[in-house]
Design an enzyme around this catalytic site. Structure first.
Site, PDB file in Angstrom:
ATOM      1  N   ASP A  41       0.823  -1.206   0.000  1.00  0.00           N
ATOM      2  CA  ASP A  41       0.000   0.000   0.000  1.00  0.00           C
ATOM      3  C   ASP A  41       0.861   1.262   0.000  1.00  0.00           C
ATOM      4  OD1 ASP A  41      -1.900  -1.873   0.223  1.00  0.00           O
ATOM      5  OD2 ASP A  41      -2.987  -0.935   1.887  1.00  0.00           O
ATOM      6  N   TYR A  44       1.851   2.165  -3.393  1.00  0.00           N
ATOM      7  CA  TYR A  44       0.707   2.747  -4.095  1.00  0.00           C
ATOM      8  C   TYR A  44       0.517   4.188  -3.643  1.00  0.00           C
ATOM      9  CZ  TYR A  44      -3.991   3.729  -5.672  1.00  0.00           C
ATOM     10  OH  TYR A  44      -5.070   4.324  -6.274  1.00  0.00           O
ATOM     11  N   SER A  90     -36.644  -8.067 -13.401  1.00  0.00           N
ATOM     12  CA  SER A  90     -36.421  -8.898 -12.216  1.00  0.00           C
ATOM     13  C   SER A  90     -36.462 -10.360 -12.654  1.00  0.00           C
ATOM     14  CB  SER A  90     -37.439  -8.586 -11.133  1.00  0.00           C
ATOM     15  OG  SER A  90     -38.720  -8.843 -11.625  1.00  0.00           O
ATOM     16  N   LEU A  91     -36.412 -11.266 -11.717  1.00  0.00           N
ATOM     17  CA  LEU A  91     -36.254 -12.677 -12.064  1.00  0.00           C
ATOM     18  C   LEU A  91     -37.421 -13.511 -11.564  1.00  0.00           C
ATOM     19  CD1 LEU A  91     -32.516 -13.182 -11.054  1.00  0.00           C
ATOM     20  CD2 LEU A  91     -33.440 -13.359 -13.371  1.00  0.00           C
ATOM     21  N   GLU A 122     -24.872 -18.802 -12.008  1.00  0.00           N
ATOM     22  CA  GLU A 122     -24.143 -17.781 -11.253  1.00  0.00           C
ATOM     23  C   GLU A 122     -24.748 -17.657  -9.860  1.00  0.00           C
ATOM     24  OE1 GLU A 122     -24.876 -14.144 -13.368  1.00  0.00           O
ATOM     25  OE2 GLU A 122     -24.523 -15.092 -15.311  1.00  0.00           O
ATOM     26  N   LYS A 124     -26.548 -15.780  -6.938  1.00  0.00           N
ATOM     27  CA  LYS A 124     -27.426 -14.619  -6.913  1.00  0.00           C
ATOM     28  C   LYS A 124     -27.032 -13.784  -5.693  1.00  0.00           C
ATOM     29  CE  LYS A 124     -32.298 -13.317  -7.350  1.00  0.00           C
ATOM     30  NZ  LYS A 124     -32.307 -12.243  -6.370  1.00  0.00           N
ATOM     31  N   ASP A 126     -26.840 -11.079  -2.879  1.00  0.00           N
ATOM     32  CA  ASP A 126     -27.854 -10.332  -2.147  1.00  0.00           C
ATOM     33  C   ASP A 126     -27.328  -8.929  -1.862  1.00  0.00           C
ATOM     34  OD1 ASP A 126     -30.210  -9.845  -0.921  1.00  0.00           O
ATOM     35  OD2 ASP A 126     -29.797 -11.035   0.872  1.00  0.00           O
ATOM     36  N   GLU A 185     -24.073  -6.181  -9.141  1.00  0.00           N
ATOM     37  CA  GLU A 185     -24.655  -6.108  -7.805  1.00  0.00           C
ATOM     38  C   GLU A 185     -23.605  -5.556  -6.849  1.00  0.00           C
ATOM     39  OE1 GLU A 185     -27.772  -7.211  -7.883  1.00  0.00           O
ATOM     40  OE2 GLU A 185     -28.341  -7.618  -5.816  1.00  0.00           O
ATOM     41  N   TYR A 237     -22.402  -8.818 -13.679  1.00  0.00           N
ATOM     42  CA  TYR A 237     -22.906 -10.078 -14.220  1.00  0.00           C
ATOM     43  C   TYR A 237     -23.553  -9.999 -15.591  1.00  0.00           C
ATOM     44  CZ  TYR A 237     -26.970  -8.304 -11.602  1.00  0.00           C
ATOM     45  OH  TYR A 237     -27.954  -7.521 -11.084  1.00  0.00           O
ATOM     46  N   LYS A 326     -33.929 -20.246  -5.683  1.00  0.00           N
ATOM     47  CA  LYS A 326     -33.738 -19.596  -4.378  1.00  0.00           C
ATOM     48  C   LYS A 326     -33.469 -20.608  -3.280  1.00  0.00           C
ATOM     49  CE  LYS A 326     -35.742 -15.604  -3.809  1.00  0.00           C
ATOM     50  NZ  LYS A 326     -35.302 -14.220  -3.561  1.00  0.00           N
ATOM     51  N   CYS A 420     -35.984  -6.382  38.318  1.00  0.00           N
ATOM     52  CA  CYS A 420     -34.984  -7.169  37.603  1.00  0.00           C
ATOM     53  C   CYS A 420     -35.378  -8.647  37.624  1.00  0.00           C
ATOM     54  CB  CYS A 420     -33.620  -6.974  38.271  1.00  0.00           C
ATOM     55  SG  CYS A 420     -32.359  -8.110  37.658  1.00  0.00           S
ATOM     56  N   CYS A 423     -32.706 -10.554  40.065  1.00  0.00           N
ATOM     57  CA  CYS A 423     -32.573 -10.342  41.509  1.00  0.00           C
ATOM     58  C   CYS A 423     -33.766  -9.634  42.126  1.00  0.00           C
ATOM     59  CB  CYS A 423     -31.291  -9.570  41.816  1.00  0.00           C
ATOM     60  SG  CYS A 423     -31.348  -7.864  41.267  1.00  0.00           S
ATOM     61  N   CYS A 438     -30.863  -2.595  35.874  1.00  0.00           N
ATOM     62  CA  CYS A 438     -31.137  -3.121  37.207  1.00  0.00           C
ATOM     63  C   CYS A 438     -30.417  -2.197  38.184  1.00  0.00           C
ATOM     64  CB  CYS A 438     -30.595  -4.542  37.309  1.00  0.00           C
ATOM     65  SG  CYS A 438     -30.451  -5.149  39.002  1.00  0.00           S
ATOM     66  N   CYS A 445     -27.041  -8.981  42.328  1.00  0.00           N
ATOM     67  CA  CYS A 445     -27.693  -9.515  41.135  1.00  0.00           C
ATOM     68  C   CYS A 445     -26.859 -10.628  40.484  1.00  0.00           C
ATOM     69  CB  CYS A 445     -27.922  -8.363  40.149  1.00  0.00           C
ATOM     70  SG  CYS A 445     -28.785  -8.873  38.668  1.00  0.00           S
TER      71      CYS A 445
HETATM   72  S1  IVH Z   1     -29.532 -11.183 -13.791  1.00  0.00           S
HETATM   73  C1  IVH Z   1     -33.150 -10.261 -16.033  1.00  0.00           C
HETATM   74  N1  IVH Z   1     -27.667 -12.198 -12.283  1.00  0.00           N
HETATM   75  O1  IVH Z   1     -31.380 -10.248  -8.645  1.00  0.00           O
HETATM   76  C2  IVH Z   1     -31.909 -10.541 -15.352  1.00  0.00           C
HETATM   77  N2  IVH Z   1     -29.315 -10.794 -11.291  1.00  0.00           N
HETATM   78  O2  IVH Z   1     -34.268 -10.677  -8.688  1.00  0.00           O
HETATM   79  C3  IVH Z   1     -31.877  -9.961 -13.992  1.00  0.00           C
HETATM   80  N3  IVH Z   1     -29.019 -10.421  -8.903  1.00  0.00           N
HETATM   81  O3  IVH Z   1     -32.310  -7.106  -9.890  1.00  0.00           O
HETATM   82  C4  IVH Z   1     -30.540  -9.785 -13.521  1.00  0.00           C
HETATM   83  N4  IVH Z   1     -27.184 -11.631  -8.687  1.00  0.00           N
HETATM   84  O4  IVH Z   1     -30.252  -7.261  -8.438  1.00  0.00           O
HETATM   85  C5  IVH Z   1     -28.766 -11.422 -12.337  1.00  0.00           C
HETATM   86  N5  IVH Z   1     -25.949 -13.126 -11.045  1.00  0.00           N
HETATM   87  C6  IVH Z   1     -27.032 -12.355 -11.115  1.00  0.00           C
HETATM   88  C7  IVH Z   1     -27.565 -11.699  -9.977  1.00  0.00           C
HETATM   89  C8  IVH Z   1     -28.718 -10.931 -10.122  1.00  0.00           C
HETATM   90  C9  IVH Z   1     -28.063 -10.861  -8.062  1.00  0.00           C
HETATM   91  C10 IVH Z   1     -30.160  -9.561  -8.524  1.00  0.00           C
HETATM   92  C11 IVH Z   1     -30.323  -8.327  -9.359  1.00  0.00           C
HETATM   93  C12 IVH Z   1     -31.709  -8.364  -9.911  1.00  0.00           C
HETATM   94  C13 IVH Z   1     -32.369  -9.310  -8.971  1.00  0.00           C
HETATM   95  C14 IVH Z   1     -33.528  -9.991  -9.626  1.00  0.00           C
END
Ligand code: IVH
Length: 689
Positions: A41, A44, A90-91, A122, A124, A126, A185, A237, A326, A420, A423, A438, A445
């Protein structure tokens, strides 16, 4: 002075700046993205210094993609709206092999050439979804997902994240599209989350609730400097869209290309062909889930061919070509059956929710902490309420929210008990304190006594190996011990007679007790469990008084002369030593041979006297509190901010404004490895080495 004549020509400076930026970006990438730094570091930092100095001389040559500009932006009033050029979907989700098989069948049914189907799998992550737009290789925009159509412009905050490249360079980027959008993410690694919260606890700041929440909150800061102080990183991703000649044909190719361009991608991404492969992946990742170092809530399985993705299309905000498998939820709804009040070491009363047992994230949870009465008011929690609870990683389960629509008519308000539970003494709540206590002392106690003894034995205090909570409780309950001093009078036969103990384990415990007698003054003071005296204050007191008797006899003005000790803390210390039973325990401990050779004979306590040190960033080898205590033991003052008076800065990963300030002022900076080496050279051993 004819300074201008000494300056190199502008072209030259420009070139020099470009070289420096390229080198710095290279090292940032090695550090944050590849997790494989090539330089210390300090090296750097020296380069970074050079860049800052040169840019200071030529402010007109500062570019937005310069590594110096990550934390530059001013706080804003609000986030601008951004309309996504391509919706962020979304998924769809499933939880069983049958559902996944159905999905694959549906895909095959819709495709012209179903036999050619393959997938990428992949984790997922969080965290919080983000879209990053690059124009001519430079980060131009970072946006949240929002409702999928419109998000918020969080560019200034995202720029502070070391793993996000501000500019893509190098031979691998020759095929870079002129404009494109990368999706990923943003998250907080679990270890960083804990380290951050420990730091908050010490500085009295509000801790993050959980890693996901922490990531979301950090990105929502109007002041990027706050975001910069949070340990955020990301996995990229997918490619949202791309303008230019290069066009990928599979998701697998996209992920590999993103990695080659310099983005941080997940190493567990895999290309597979069959349902069985997908399920094997689901199981493998689930096995590894607890050890990944970041929270995931499942895996995502995507049709690999981008042409087939197009062919399949999307329905109502969810693509047909992807499926989230999931894992058991880490959030679950359950009912609060009651609230119990636990008594802490200093008499603090903590409400704990007793829950209808519920399976969350792989374990059955039946308790959740409620912290204090204010938290109960904030949640508006009543007994009988349905609540959302969350358990992430190894974090204690939390009540996230109350589901008011499910509140039964008879839901009962939660009242702080008057007495408490241990005691029976009165419980008191001082007006401006969140905590109720307490009113009795630990002499009366038993709960306080047990907790006090657990604290005494704990790792940062006397560090007595093998003296677990259950064992201590047993010994208190059957009258074997009352005070910490009694521990050192234990005899082998007594200990061996306890539940789940045998001759050998009893001997081990006596050996550990024997070893613990040789400690440091700071640890000993901390172990006494004086209210408001944490490790840092204990270390300050030890460094200041150097002698226990001096501390025990100190009056208020003498106590307040110690760093970080104000009137409240000084009063607690004076009160503690004014009580005859406390001083009796201290004398008894000394009588048993508890002593602190390190502070007494090392002479190290003067080594750094007169110096001021600053610790910044994440320390990975030695916890920050320990580093601080050691420095103080060596006579240094440990300050919270960098100034001209600072002697030395120790900077770990993620160091932000303090590091820049040190660089600006020309203060010496070392990284943690150098710090550990420095300590070792002065005879200080660290826990891990
Ligand atoms: S693909 C249509 N890949 O999951 C494809 N999403 O529930 C949607 N997420 O909003 C994204 N890891 O925030 C994809 N490897 C991954 C992911 C991922 C986390 C999240 C992402 C998305 C949410 C959908």
């Amino acid at each position: 002075m004819a300074k201008s004549s000494e300056q190199p020509p502008r072209d030259n400076v420009q070139q020099q700046l470009e070289n420096l930026r390229e080198t710095l970006n290279y090292h940032l990438h090695r550090y944050h993205v590849l997790d494989a730094p090539e330089v210390a570091d300090a090296q750097y930092d020296a380069l970074f210094d050079e860049l800052l100095a040169l840019e200071a001389e030529h402010p007109d040559l500062v570019t937005l993609d310069s590594p110096s500009q990550r934390v530059g932006a001013q706080p804003s009033d609000q986030f601008e709206k951004v309309v996504h050029e391509l919706a962020m979907l979304s998924l769809d989700k499933c939880t069983t092999e049958e559902e996944l098989a159905d999905w694959i069948e549906r895909c095959q049914g819709r495709l012209d050439d179903p036999d050619a189907l393959s997938f990428t799998c992949e984790p997922k992550i969080d965290g919080v979804a983000v879209a990053l737009v690059y124009e001519q290789g430079v980060l131009a925009l970072a946006a949240t997902r929002g409702d999928g159509q419109t998000g918020e412009n969080i560019t200034a905050n995202v720029r502070t994240i070391g793993a996000v490249p501000l500019r893509l360079t190098g031979p691998a980027t020759s095929n870079l599209p002129s404009r494109f959008e990368v999706r990923g993410e943003i998250y907080i690694p679990i270890a960083d989350f804990h380290a951050f919260n420990e730091q908050c606890a010490r500085s009295g700041d509000k801790p993050l609730i959980n890693p996901r929440n922490g990531a979301a909150g950090s990105l929502r800061q109007l002041d990027p400097k706050i975001t910069a102080s949070r340990p955020l990183t990301l996995f990229c991703y997918s490619l949202g869209w791309a303008e230019g000649e290069w066009q990928p044909s599979t998701q697998w190719q996209v992920v590999n290309q993103l990695r080659d361009w310099g983005f941080r991608t997940n190493p567990l991404v895999r290309q597979v062909h069959t349902l069985a492969d997908c399920m094997a992946y689901v199981d493998e990742v689930q096995q590894q889930r607890a050890d990944l170092g970041y929270d995931i809530d499942g895996v995502v399985i995507k049709v690999d061919s981008l042409a087939q993705q197009d062919e399949l299309g999307a329905v109502t905000r969810k693509p047909r070509w992807a499926m989230a498998f999931k894992y058991p939820a880490e959030e679950a709804v359950t009912v609060v059956e009651g609230v119990e009040f636990q008594v802490g070491r200093t008499g603090s009363i903590t409400p704990v929710a007793r829950l209808q047992p519920v399976f969350v994230g792989g374990v059955t949870v039946s308790n959740a902490t409620l912290h204090n009465m204010d938290e109960i008011s904030r949640l508006d929690l009543r007994i009988g309420d349905s609540v959302m609870i969350r358990r992430a990683g190894d974090v204690i389960p939390q009540v996230v929210s109350v589901i008011e629509s499910k509140r039964p008519k008879k839901a009962a308000a939660i009242k702080l008990p008057r007495q408490c539970p241990s005691c029976g003494s009165d419980i008191v709540r001082i007006d401006d304190e969140a905590v109720a206590r307490c009113s009795a002392s630990h002499n009366v106690c038993p709960a306080q006594r047990k907790e006090g003894l657990k604290h005494f034995a704990s790792r940062l205090a006397m560090d007595i190996d093998g003296l677990g909570d259950k064992l201590l409780e047993q010994m208190v309950d059957n009258g074997m011990i009352r005070t910490a001093a009694d521990l050192y009078a234990l005899e082998l036969e007594q200990v061996a007679g306890l539940e789940r103990m045998a001759q050998k384990s009893a001997q081990n415990l006596l050996d550990a007790l024997q070893r613990s007698k040789s400690t440091t003054l700071a640890r000993f003071i901390y172990a006494l469990g004086i209210r408001e005296v944490g490790e840092a204050t204990a270390a300050n007191l030890a460094a200041h008084f150097k002698d226990l008797d001096a501390l025990m006899q100190a009056d208020m003005p003498q106590l307040e002369a110690v760093d970080d000790v104000g009137p409240v803390v000084a009063a607690r210390i004076a009160d503690f030593f004014a009580q005859a039973d406390n001083t009796a325990v201290v004398q008894a401990l000394r009588g048993h041979g508890v002593h602190w050779p390190l502070a007494e004979r090392s002479g190290r306590e003067t080594l750094l006297s007169g110096q001021t040190w600053v610790l910044t960033g994440t320390l990975e080898i030695m916890p920050r509190n320990q580093a601080k205590a050691v420095l103080q033991e060596m006579g240094a003052k440990v300050a919270g901010s960098v100034s001209k008076k600072t002697t030395q800065v120790v900077a770990g990963p993620g160091a932000g404004s303090k590091l820049s300030k040190a660089t600006e002022l020309g203060v010496a900076v070392m990284d943690e490895a150098e710090f550990i080496a420095f300590l070792a050279a002065n005879g200080v051993q660290t826990d891990d080495g």
